[in-house]
Design a protein around this motif. Structure first.
Motif, short mmCIF file in Angstrom:
data_model
loop_
_atom_site.label_atom_id
_atom_site.label_comp_id
_atom_site.label_asym_id
_atom_site.label_seq_id
_atom_site.Cartn_x
_atom_site.Cartn_y
_atom_site.Cartn_z
N ALA A 1 66.41 61.66 53.60
CA ALA A 1 67.50 62.47 54.15
C ALA A 1 67.99 63.47 53.10
N LEU A 2 68.07 63.05 51.84
CA LEU A 2 68.43 63.98 50.77
C LEU A 2 67.38 65.07 50.64
N HIS A 3 66.11 64.68 50.72
CA HIS A 3 65.02 65.66 50.64
C HIS A 3 65.13 66.71 51.74
N ARG A 4 65.43 66.28 52.97
CA ARG A 4 65.56 67.24 54.07
C ARG A 4 66.69 68.23 53.82
N ARG A 5 67.75 67.77 53.20
CA ARG A 5 68.87 68.66 52.94
C ARG A 5 68.61 69.59 51.76
N GLN A 6 67.87 69.09 50.78
CA GLN A 6 67.69 69.85 49.54
C GLN A 6 66.50 70.79 49.59
N CYS A 7 65.35 70.30 49.98
CA CYS A 7 64.12 71.10 49.87
C CYS A 7 63.11 70.64 50.92
N PRO A 8 63.38 70.84 52.19
CA PRO A 8 62.51 70.29 53.25
C PRO A 8 61.07 70.80 53.20
N GLN A 9 60.83 71.96 52.61
CA GLN A 9 59.47 72.51 52.57
C GLN A 9 58.69 72.03 51.35
N ALA A 10 59.37 71.43 50.38
CA ALA A 10 58.70 70.94 49.17
C ALA A 10 58.23 69.50 49.39
N PRO A 11 57.34 69.00 48.51
CA PRO A 11 56.80 67.65 48.69
C PRO A 11 57.85 66.56 48.50
N PHE A 12 57.62 65.44 49.17
CA PHE A 12 58.36 64.19 48.93
C PHE A 12 57.30 63.16 48.55
N VAL A 13 57.36 62.66 47.33
CA VAL A 13 56.37 61.71 46.83
C VAL A 13 57.08 60.40 46.52
N ALA A 14 56.60 59.31 47.12
CA ALA A 14 57.21 58.00 46.93
C ALA A 14 56.27 57.07 46.18
N VAL A 15 56.80 56.34 45.21
CA VAL A 15 56.03 55.39 44.42
C VAL A 15 56.83 54.10 44.31
N ASN A 16 56.19 52.97 44.60
CA ASN A 16 56.83 51.68 44.43
C ASN A 16 56.42 51.11 43.07
#
Length: 439
Positions: free
Chosen positions: A177-192
């Motif tokens: 949700a933060l990503h959508r507000r901040q930079c929706p066109q940029a990548p979102f990369v998740a690592v556990n």
């Protein structure tokens, strides 16, 4: 001075609230009917509203719906009611209410909530116009506050964020949700961090040059580079090996990294968002997490409360999960009945939103027609067994009292503390008569 519109038909409560709010520094406009209150709320100058749900001419909910239909910006509004239910709360919060309180009213709690709302005295935006229902985090006051925090955090894209909360509360959902507000066109990369082998996590995070180690046949960028100018989400940061924490700290501080086997620094443009279900402060005290890294990643912190502390979201999420399942499997469209709703609200949900989602998915698959099958076979059998034991105990107690009182109905009923009618109904239910007296 903050101007509050109080809509309350009870004269005693209204006078008490006006006096208390005035002493606390609020300017109060008190209206005793829904229509009078609606007229006041449509006027300019009113900043906050306190509305009783039960009014003589129209309900507070109906009043609020009319207010929504007549204006774009909603005032921050608190509701008070003596007949509060979770269903009412869900409906009010869906409409855009800031919060609700139940009677008997705690004036201190009301004052605290009004002051918190006054601190953000700009008219409350209509969230539904800016965020789709699918993208909302919830309708509880806690999740609405988190959404408002995300709007502010999105304006500071280089500052790290720490999201804390129990497993299953939706930490990655908040990060997205933060990503959508901040930079929706940029990548979102998740690592556990807990899922990666310790031998691979360094290369996964920072990348490596060709020939850096056996098997490194080509240059590979790490997740910091893959995230570009977007968001890098490091889940379970508390499980990161201590040896790597110092290197992560350098990257966070300098916003540069060096690949394994490399010499040239690489600029880091991604925002770092970390998450954990563990108590990082306790890990710091135990020497398992670097104190300097702890303070660096939690410059901005979002604490997500467990689902059991925000019951308003339970039914809202349940309806949403059912709709999503029905859209994927049209022949498995189910709906919540009153008993289903009560069952959902009674559960502790130790696994939080993830457990709720899996429970509803199973209930949809096993259900028939429009009906869900919420309780598993084991649960149903356990409840049946418990009910049978309870009934057997009650039957034995009644039989013993009947024998003791020589089957005299009035005396037996008095002995058991029930009416003659109830005793007769239970005797009929359990098939009790003098023939049951074996002694």
């Amino acid at each position: 001075m903050t101007r509050v519109c109080l809509i309350e038909d009870d004269a005693i409560m209204g006078e008490a609230l006006v006096e208390r709010l005035t002493l606390e520094g609020f300017a109060v406009d008190w209206r005793r009917t829904g229509r009078a209150g609606l007229a006041a709320l449509r006027e300019t100058g009113v900043e906050l509203a306190v509305i009783d749900v039960n009014l003589p001419d129209l309900s507070g909910i109906a009043l609020f719906e009319r207010l929504i239909a007549s204006r774009v910006d909603l005032l921050p509004t608190l509701f008070i009611t003596g007949y509060g239910t979770i269903e009412d709360a869900v409906r009010l919060l869906k409409l855009g209410a800031a919060d609700y309180l139940t009677k008997p009213l705690d004036p201190g709690a009301l004052i605290d909530k009004l002051r918190a709302l006054a601190a953000t005295s700009a008219p409350r935006r209509d969230v539904r116009q800016e965020v789709s229902e699918h993208e909302r985090l919830g309708i509880s006051p806690a999740m609405c506050r988190i959404e408002a925090e995300l709007d502010r955090l999105a304006r500071h894209p280089q500052t790290p964020v720490l999201i804390s909360g129990e497993s299953g509360v939706g930490k990655e959902v908040v990060a997205r949700a933060l990503h959508r507000r901040q930079c929706p066109q940029a990548p979102f990369v998740a690592v556990n961090c807990a899922a990666l082998p310790e031998t691979l996590i360094e290369a996964e995070l920072f990348g490596h040059e060709r020939g850096a180690f056996t098997g490194a046949e080509r240059r590979r960028p790490g997740v910091f580079e893959q995230a570009g100018a977007g968001v890098l989400f490091l889940d379970e940061i508390g499980d990161m090996p201590l040896a790597l924490q110092s290197r992560l700290l350098r990257v966070v501080q300098s916003r540069q990294l060096t690949r394994i086997g490399g010499v040239e620094p690489v600029e880091v443009g991604a925002r770092l968002v970390c998450a954990t279900h563990r108590d990082l402060a306790a890990l710091v005290r135990a020497g398992h997490f670097r104190e300097d890294l702890y303070y660096r990643v939690r410059v901005l912190e979002i604490a997500i409360p467990p689902l059991r502390e925000r019951p308003e979201d339970i039914l809202w999420l349940a309806e949403r999960f059912l709709a999503e399942h029905g859209a994927r499997f049209p022949d498995e469209r189910r709906r919540l009945e009153a008993a289903d709703r009560q069952w959902l609200l009674n559960q502790p949900w130790p696994g939080n939103v993830r457990e709720l989602q899996h429970t509803l998915e199973r209930a949809c698959i096993l259900g028939q027609g429009e009906r869900l099958r919420l309780r598993s076979t084991d649960t149903a059998l356990a409840e049946t067994s418990l009910r049978q034991q309870t009934e057997a105990g009650e039957r034995a107690t009644i039989l013993a009292a009947l024998v003791e009182q020589d089957y005299r109905m009035t005396q037996t009923a008095a002995r058991l503390g029930i009416s003659r009618k109830t005793l007769w109904q239970k005797m009929k239910r359990y098939g009790l008569s003098r023939t049951e007296d074996a002694g």
